[in-house]
Design a protein around this motif. Structure first.
Motif, short mmCIF file in Angstrom:
data_model
loop_
_atom_site.label_atom_id
_atom_site.label_comp_id
_atom_site.label_asym_id
_atom_site.label_seq_id
_atom_site.Cartn_x
_atom_site.Cartn_y
_atom_site.Cartn_z
N LEU A 1 30.12 6.21 -50.76
CA LEU A 1 31.24 6.39 -49.84
C LEU A 1 32.08 7.57 -50.31
N THR B 1 23.42 4.43 -51.99
CA THR B 1 24.45 4.55 -50.95
C THR B 1 25.73 4.98 -51.63
N ASP C 1 24.22 11.35 -43.36
CA ASP C 1 25.27 10.54 -42.75
C ASP C 1 24.64 9.25 -42.24
N SER C 2 25.41 8.18 -42.26
CA SER C 2 24.94 6.89 -41.78
C SER C 2 25.75 6.49 -40.55
N TYR D 1 26.97 16.24 -51.17
CA TYR D 1 25.98 15.17 -51.05
C TYR D 1 24.90 15.49 -50.02
N ARG E 1 17.08 2.92 -52.89
CA ARG E 1 18.06 3.67 -52.09
C ARG E 1 19.34 3.77 -52.89
N LEU F 1 24.59 1.53 -55.55
CA LEU F 1 25.80 2.07 -54.95
C LEU F 1 26.37 3.08 -55.93
N PHE G 1 21.43 13.53 -49.22
CA PHE G 1 22.03 12.36 -48.59
C PHE G 1 22.26 12.66 -47.11
N VAL H 1 18.66 -1.74 -54.94
CA VAL H 1 19.28 -0.51 -54.45
C VAL H 1 20.53 -0.27 -55.29
N CYS I 1 15.48 1.36 -58.21
CA CYS I 1 16.29 1.51 -56.98
C CYS I 1 15.49 2.21 -55.89
N SER J 1 18.68 -5.20 -51.70
CA SER J 1 18.63 -5.00 -50.25
C SER J 1 17.54 -5.89 -49.65
#
Length: 152
Positions: free
Chosen positions: A118, A116, A137-138, A130, A114, A80, A135, A78, A112, A71
């Motif tokens: 989906l 992220t 919301d983005s 989550y 962060r 995923l 976690f 980071v 890491c 990032s």
């Protein structure tokens, strides 16, 4: 229950677990050959990420994979969270929480800053899971485009 780093010999059971995950995801269809290639690529190269497998009484019951990138916003590595699934008979027994906690600890130990992830927009159970794990919301919106890698 044990949680271990997956090895090449785990690929067939990891494909079975991914089959369960992809049955509930709107954008993906199980394809064992394709999934096996992807899993092997991660397992063979720890610089790409890691896969953890959870076993209960020696039987695989869950998995999680984290892939690494850099990032520029955070100035470092980071992750995923690419795939996470627990077999239906083992859900709501803290196995998913334990698996996620281990994945987050492993990611942090590997630098890491962060994680992220989906989920499908209508997967309310995953959203709740989550959020309970910290976690948020983005406001970011996901766009996706498949590329033709066959070449000219």
């Amino acid at each position: 229950m044990s949680i271990e780093t997956a090895v090449v010999a785990d690929i067939p059971v990891l494909c079975d677990l991914l089959g369960l995950l992809f049955q509930q995801e709107a954008e993906f269809t199980p394809d064992t050959g394709t999934q096996a290639r992807g899993l092997e690529g991660i397992i063979a190269n720890p610089d790409i990420g890691f896969i953890l497998i959870a076993r209960k009484a020696g039987k695989p019951v869950g998995m999680v994979s984290v892939l690494y990138t850099i990032s520029t916003a955070l100035g470092g590595r980071v992750g995923l969270l690419e795939d996470m699934v627990v077999a239906p008979a083992h859900r709501n027994k803290n196995l998913g929480k334990d698996l996620l906690d281990r994945a987050l600890a492993t990611a942090a130990a590997n630098g890491c800053k962060r994680i992220t992830l989906l989920t499908d927009g209508d997967n309310v159970g995953a959203h709740r899971f989550y959020r309970r794990a910290g976690f948020e919301d983005s406001s970011m919106v996901v766009f996706r485009r498949l590329l033709d890698t066959a070449g000219p």
